[in-house]
Motif scaffolding. Structure first.
Motif: not given
Length: 408
Positions: A4-14, A16-21, A133-144
């Protein structure tokens, strides 16, 4: 439980990227609106009965509100829900495109461009705020870099797809199609965007939402000379995109290389292809080496060299000028790193404000040089878009780049 934890993390990541994209796709739509006049110079001159100076002013009207609104937009995005802000932004853009398509008065055309700039002012800032807000800091430059790449895809669509629609449906119907696209995006933004993940901390929210505290953050940022240098570097690096590719590039290629309008628009779009690749690559390489300045320095140097080659060089074969324009766009790509630098030298939880202040400085160049080049074109030629009369255009570009060099 682990499942359930793995599913929750996957759902949150999905999510996160849906919102940002989705926010980044809205930025692509705004970029499409920004550079639309580039493929409509002839049509708009005839429609409004104006000259190159008038077209330059029409293009710059977008920046009349876009640039000054960057700073208050950053404060607003830091304080209120990005979901509501981006949905309202889409509404302003659609109103602007509707006016632009339907009303033949030049003053209303200027107002329509102002509405587009008003709606677009929140797009890039909102996308980066959501990423913080949604992505880890290490992804910020790549998302920019990714957001910038999607923005250039919008510009690429303007040059590659919209001329086909203009030929098939007429330019006013083409504008109406973009109105419907904006309405659809606004609905998606309202239904899908979430302002922050459930686990996001709410600590210090009361102090953070205070306007006095918000202006204090802005004052703190504006006092740092590093912010000004960073933003001005981004400004001069972005000029080839804002002025050459964004407005006068198609006409420049038509006159200098004797291309028809559709072919010139496609060749001009190569700059955006290069930038759409160079931006994410610069974000990735800077994250990989842990340095922002090296890719930015290299990109600034080589983009200047390629721009001078376009301006000073003789008429090249098609494959050569296409390659040069691609490399110009690719080397302009690292410009997006100024936003990562701005975020990293700003106080915590001020992504919207720091991004807005940086973008304010970056877009000042377009606000000044787009109408300036149009004015100089009128000064050097009579405003007709024939190859003979357009020959002074390269000299105008030489003048503009010399001014940029002196200011830099």
């Amino acid at each position: 439980m682990l499942k359930n934890m793995t599913r929750s993390v996957y759902k949150t990541k999905t999510m996160a990227w849906t919102v940002c994209l989705l926010a980044a796709i809205f930025y692509a739509y705004d970029f499409l609106l920004r550079v639309q006049p580039n493929i409509l110079v002839r049509q708009l001159m005839d429609f409004y009965g104006t000259n190159a100076a008038g077209i330059g002013a029409l293009y710059a009207a977008y920046y009349w509100v876009y640039t000054p609104l960057q700073i208050p937009a950053g404060l607003v995005v830091d304080r209120y829900s990005p979901r509501i802000i981006l949905t309202a932004s889409a509404l302003f853009c659609t109103v602007g495109t509707l006016l632009f398509a339907e009303v033949q008065w030049y003053s209303i055309g200027l107002l329509a461009r102002v509405f587009m700039g008003l709606g677009s002012a929140f797009a890039f800032i909102g996308a980066l705020k959501l990423a913080s807000l949604w992505l880890p800091p290490r992804f910020f430059a790549a998302f920019s870099g990714l957001a910038t790449a999607l923005g250039t895809v919008g510009a690429l669509a303007t040059n590659a797809i919209l001329p086909l629609w203009v030929n098939r449906y007429g330019w006013q119907n083409m504008i109406l199609i973009t109105t419907y696209i904006g309405l659809g995006l606004g609905l998606l933004l309202l239904l899908i965007i979430r302002s922050k993940p459930e686990h996001h901390t709410k600590a210090l929210s009361r102090e953070f939402r205070n306007w006095g505290h918000a202006f204090g953050r802005l004052w703190y940022i504006s006092k740092q000379w590093e912010f000004w240098i960073n933003g001005l570097v981004g400004c001069f690096t972005f000029l080839p995109i804002a002025v050459l590719a964004g407005l006068w590039g198609t006409s420049f290629l038509e006159s200098t290389y004797h291309m028809d309008a559709q072919k010139a628009a496609l060749v001009d779009a190569i700059i955006f292809i290069g930038m759409s690749i160079g931006g994410p690559f610069a974000g990735w390489i800077s994250d990989h080496i842990g340095r922002r300045k090296i890719p930015l320095y290299c990109g600034s140097l080589f983009s200047s060299l390629f721009l001078v080659l376009v301006l000073y060089g003789q008429t090249f074969p098609l494959w050569v000028i296409s390659s040069i324009l691609f490399l110009l766009g690719f080397c302009t790509g690292p410009q997006i790193l100024v936003f990562s630098i701005g975020k990293e030298i700003s106080p915590p939880r001020t992504t919207g404000t720091s991004t807005a202040f940086t973008n304010f400085l970056v877009t000042i160049g377009a606000l000044i040089f787009a109408p300036l080049v149009g004015f100089l074109m009128v000064h050097f030629w009579n405003g007709a878009l024939s190859p003979d009369n357009m020959q002074p255009v390269p000299r105008v570009w030489l003048f503009a780049i010399k001014v940029v060099r002196e200011l830099g």
